[in-house]
Structure formats: C-alpha cells, structure tokens
Design an enzyme around this catalytic site. Structure first.
Site, PDB file in Angstrom:
ATOM      1  N   GLU A 205       4.839   3.537  -2.586  1.00  0.00           N
ATOM      2  CA  GLU A 205       3.915   4.514  -1.988  1.00  0.00           C
ATOM      3  C   GLU A 205       4.659   5.653  -1.306  1.00  0.00           C
ATOM      4  OE1 GLU A 205       0.922   2.641   0.420  1.00  0.00           O
ATOM      5  OE2 GLU A 205       0.167   1.448  -1.244  1.00  0.00           O
ATOM      6  N   LYS A 336     -11.874   0.293   0.153  1.00  0.00           N
ATOM      7  CA  LYS A 336     -11.218   0.710  -1.095  1.00  0.00           C
ATOM      8  C   LYS A 336     -12.273   0.701  -2.198  1.00  0.00           C
ATOM      9  CE  LYS A 336      -6.557  -1.248  -0.413  1.00  0.00           C
ATOM     10  NZ  LYS A 336      -5.787  -2.518  -0.515  1.00  0.00           N
TER      11      LYS A 336
HETATM   12  P1  PGA Z   1      -2.387  -2.467  -2.968  1.00  0.00           P
HETATM   13  O1  PGA Z   1      -1.965  -2.434  -1.432  1.00  0.00           O
HETATM   14  O2  PGA Z   1      -3.008  -1.195  -3.328  1.00  0.00           O
HETATM   15  O3  PGA Z   1      -1.076  -2.719  -3.694  1.00  0.00           O
HETATM   16  O4  PGA Z   1      -3.306  -3.655  -3.129  1.00  0.00           O
HETATM   17  C1  PGA Z   1      -2.528  -1.571  -0.494  1.00  0.00           C
HETATM   18  C2  PGA Z   1      -2.892  -2.324   0.757  1.00  0.00           C
HETATM   19  O5  PGA Z   1      -2.653  -3.541   0.852  1.00  0.00           O
HETATM   20  O6  PGA Z   1      -3.452  -1.740   1.683  1.00  0.00           O
HETATM   21 ZN    ZN Z   2      -3.617  -3.911   2.832  1.00  0.00          ZN
END
Ligand code: PGA
Ligand code: ZN
Length: 426
Positions: A205, A336
């Site tokens: 990231e 998300k």
């Molecule tokens: P991921 O991690 O997108 O790889 O699941 C992001 C998070 O855990 O916030």
């Molecule tokens: Zn997370």
C-alpha cells in the site's frame, strides 16, 4: 425516462498488484456514463462476500473471466431498463439475481463494480459530483485521513506481524493541511530508515518496507518520525491495524517477528502497554475475528479513550455491527464496499453504525485501482474518516488528491472533520 439504464459492459482490467480485476461501464438513456472498478483485499475476513475468480492454472487462478461474463451475460440483461436514480432497487435486483448468502454466484467483484458504476452514471445525469449526489443535500465534511507510514503483515511478506502503522493528522485545520502534515511525517520516517541503512522500498500500500527487529520498534520509529517532523501528539496521532486474524486463531497469537505465542490475555497486556507508551488513538482488529472475548476485553479497557475498529471482525455487515453493539466488542466500523458487494448494503452498514454512535472509516483495499469513488463516499456520507493506504503510489494518491479537489470545490462551505472524525472526547 432519461435515467433509464441502456448499456452495461464489463471488461478485465489490472489492479495495483498487477492482478486481474473487474471494471464496469453503465450508460443511461441521456448518454450519461459511469464506471466502477472492483478492488481486492489480501488480508480478508472469512465472512466477507466472495470474490469470483476463475481458479485453475492461468494467472495463478486469479483471472476474472467468469466475473466479467456474469456482468455481460447475467447482470446486463436484467439491469437494462431500470432507473439508475433508484440505487437501492438496482442493488436489490443484483442481490436477488445472485441469490446466495455470500455473493458466490455473481461474485462481489462483479457486483460492486456494477453498483458503483450505476451511482456514477446517476450522478453524471444529475450534473453532480458523486459526493454531492450521495449526500442527498445533507451537510458533508472532508474525512480525517488514516495514512499508512509502515506497511506490514500480509502486505509486506509478513516482515512484521502488525499490518498497518498509520498516522491521523487530528490537529490540521483543513484536508489540504492534513496532507502536508502526513507528507512531512512520511518523509521524516524515510530519512530515519535511510540513516539506519533500513530503507528498502515500499510495501503493497506504499508504506515504507518494515525492516524492524520487533513490532514495537516500528512504533518507536513512527513516534520519532512524528516528533522529527515537528508535530505534537495532539496534532498527529497514531493508528494501528493489527489485522490479528492473520496471526491469531483459537485464542493464540503467534508473532513471527517477536518469536512468541501469546494467549488472549497476554496479547491484551502487550496492546495495553503499547497504548500507554505511544500516542495511539485508534486500533483496528486488535484480536482475531473468532475472538469475541478478546475484542470485548480490549473495548472494555480502552473503548472510552480510543477508537476500536472492527474490519475482519465486522466485514461491513449490519448483523455483525448489531451483534458488536450488543457485545461491546468494538466502537467503530471499517466500511469496505467490496466486502459486502453493493453500495446500498454499504450504506445500510453506515446507517447502523451511525445509529449506534459507532465511529466510521471508509476504506480502500490493499489491491486498488485508479477509482476514486471511496473519496466521494467518505465525504458525501459524512462518515468522518478515510483509510486508503500510504502516501505514495498513484492508486493511493488518486484518492487523497480527489479529496483535495472536493475540498476546493466546496469553497467557503468546506469543512474538515479533523479530530471530530473520531467519536472520542478529545
Ligand atoms: P486488505 O487489508 O485490503 O488486504 O484486506 C486492508 C485492511 O485490513 O484494512
Ligand atoms: Zn484491516
């Protein structure tokens, strides 16, 4: 009807890890067009909606030809003719068409790309930016960003166990100033790593690669970076995403770097000591998704003074948020959109969290695209916080930069959540 959906088309594109993902275009009667792209996680909760991948040998089984054809063959014929302004009706149709509890037929990747494309097209048809369309005339605020300085866990070959070491510019007066503060801390951290001969590029990231000899050393270095950048703890605070499901199960936490196995109680003691030593104001997934007792104990101890976020623990689901409220297992939720599959379900999770006084953070995934919809969602729904990863790599910067454009377009009416993005008495 001018906002009638006339065309839906999906194609395969590539995400920030060079893996296939789904992009969907939706076109309306009046010519308005919207595009949505599916991101992809690496440290996924086991209760997340399913991402449809081909399996087999090609591209390590990660290809999305089935998900693309679900959109073109199954979703498109049903969506055509529907009103793009009725997002909940369109999303409901997707859910019905899928008909499974975990979106395994159509795939959450095809569904979220379609759902976002509908919203984008609808906003265009109204001559509005997406944030404005989503706000439905309610007051909006630019979110407090959570920005990663060191990446770890599943995003850095498990070089350290903790997944994200982040900062929150709680003392900034605007989003613009918030990013200046983060830039200063990010580069101070890079210089500190370089001076120790430990600067070895970045993780998934965009945060610095975590070449540390213990998890706590990352916290020490982050605290020093904030100080060297010239900020006090009431200006820039630390957030952690422990992502404990990646190294904990059945009440046992196996820390590879620290070469130690902790029980739930012992791991709680470690976290509480860190909270008393470093300026941490937010902790995500401190315990594994199967460890409700650990989440409860942690929230009971520190929930009055810090934010306790459920990500893998809540997976953007209303039923799990309601249960966490009852259990006292956290006090905030990560939102998300691809974790649940549609924009409307993400909104339901947001409304449940708001109703219960939970903190909220709209979040990207570790596999991202140039899609900036989440910057608009975080602002338009006035959730208070946004987490997108670090401060390099354009799939991340696209989201931060989009927030700057939104802030500018708000002119005199602009408002930055700052420390109030956290539902804490600070
Ligand atoms: P991921 O991690 O997108 O790889 O699941 C992001 C998070 O855990 O916030
Ligand atoms: Zn997370």
């Amino acid at each position: 009807m001018k906002t009638r959906i006339t065309h839906v088309h999906a194609r395969r594109i590539w995400d920030s890890r060079g893996r296939p993902t789904v992009e969907v275009d939706v076109t309306l009667q009046d010519g308005s067009k919207g595009t949505g792209m599916a991101p992809a996680g690496a440290s996924r909760g086991s209760r997340e909606a399913l991402e449809l991948r081909d399996g087999g040998e090609l591209l390590n089984g990660l290809d999305v030809s089935q998900a693309v054809s679900q959109v073109n063959q199954v979703i498109a014929p049903s969506l055509v003719g529907m009103d793009a302004l009725d997002q909940s009706q369109a999303d409901h149709m997707l859910i019905e068409l899928d008909g499974t509890p975990n979106k395994s037929r159509l795939g959450a990747n095809s569904m979220i790309a379609t759902s976002l494309a509908i919203a984008q097209a609808a906003a265009v048809s109204q001559g509005q930016a997406l944030w404005q369309y989503l706000s439905q005339g309610q007051a909006v605020r630019l979110p407090l960003p959570q920005i990663q300085i060191f990446g770890g866990g599943a995003h850095a070959g498990r070089r350290v166990d903790i997944q994200d070491f982040l900062v929150m510019p709680i003392g900034a007066q605007s989003f613009d100033e918030a990013l200046v503060m983060v830039a200063n801390v990010y580069h101070a951290a890079g210089q500190l790593m370089a001076s120790q001969g430990k600067r070895h590029g970045v993780a998934d990231e965009g945060g610095w690669w975590p070449d540390f000899s213990s998890n706590e050393e990352a916290l020490q270095t982050l605290t020093r970076s904030i100080e060297q950048a010239g900020y006090r703890h009431d200006q820039v605070a630390i957030a952690l995403d422990v992502a404990a499901s990646e190294f904990g199960q059945g009440g046992r936490y196996t820390l590879g770097l620290d070469q130690h196995v902790y029980s739930t109680d012992e791991w709680l003691a470690v976290l509480l000591r860190w909270l008393n030593t470093y300026p941490i104001l937010s902790v995500e997934d401190p315990f594994a998704e199967d460890d409700t007792a650990g989440m409860q104990a942690f929230t009971k101890h520190v929930g009055q003074r810090i934010q306790v976020i459920g990500d893998d623990y809540l997976v953007t689901r209303v039923d799990l948020i309601d249960a966490a409220v009852r259990d006292g297992a956290c006090n905030a939720v990560l939102l998300k959109p691809n974790q649940v599959g549609t924009l409307s379900e993400t909104r339901s999770a947001m409304l449940a969290a708001r109703q219960h006084g939970f903190g909220m953070v709209v979040s990207a995934r570790s596999g991202e695209t140039e899609d900036t919809a989440i910057s608009h969602i975080a602002t338009g729904w006035n959730v208070g916080q946004l987490k997108v990863g670090s401060f390099t790599r354009s799939e991340r910067m696209a989201k931060w930069n989009e927030c700057l454009r939104i802030e500018e377009s708000l002119g005199k009416n602009t408002s930055y959540a700052g420390k109030h993005g956290l539902k804490l008495a600070l």
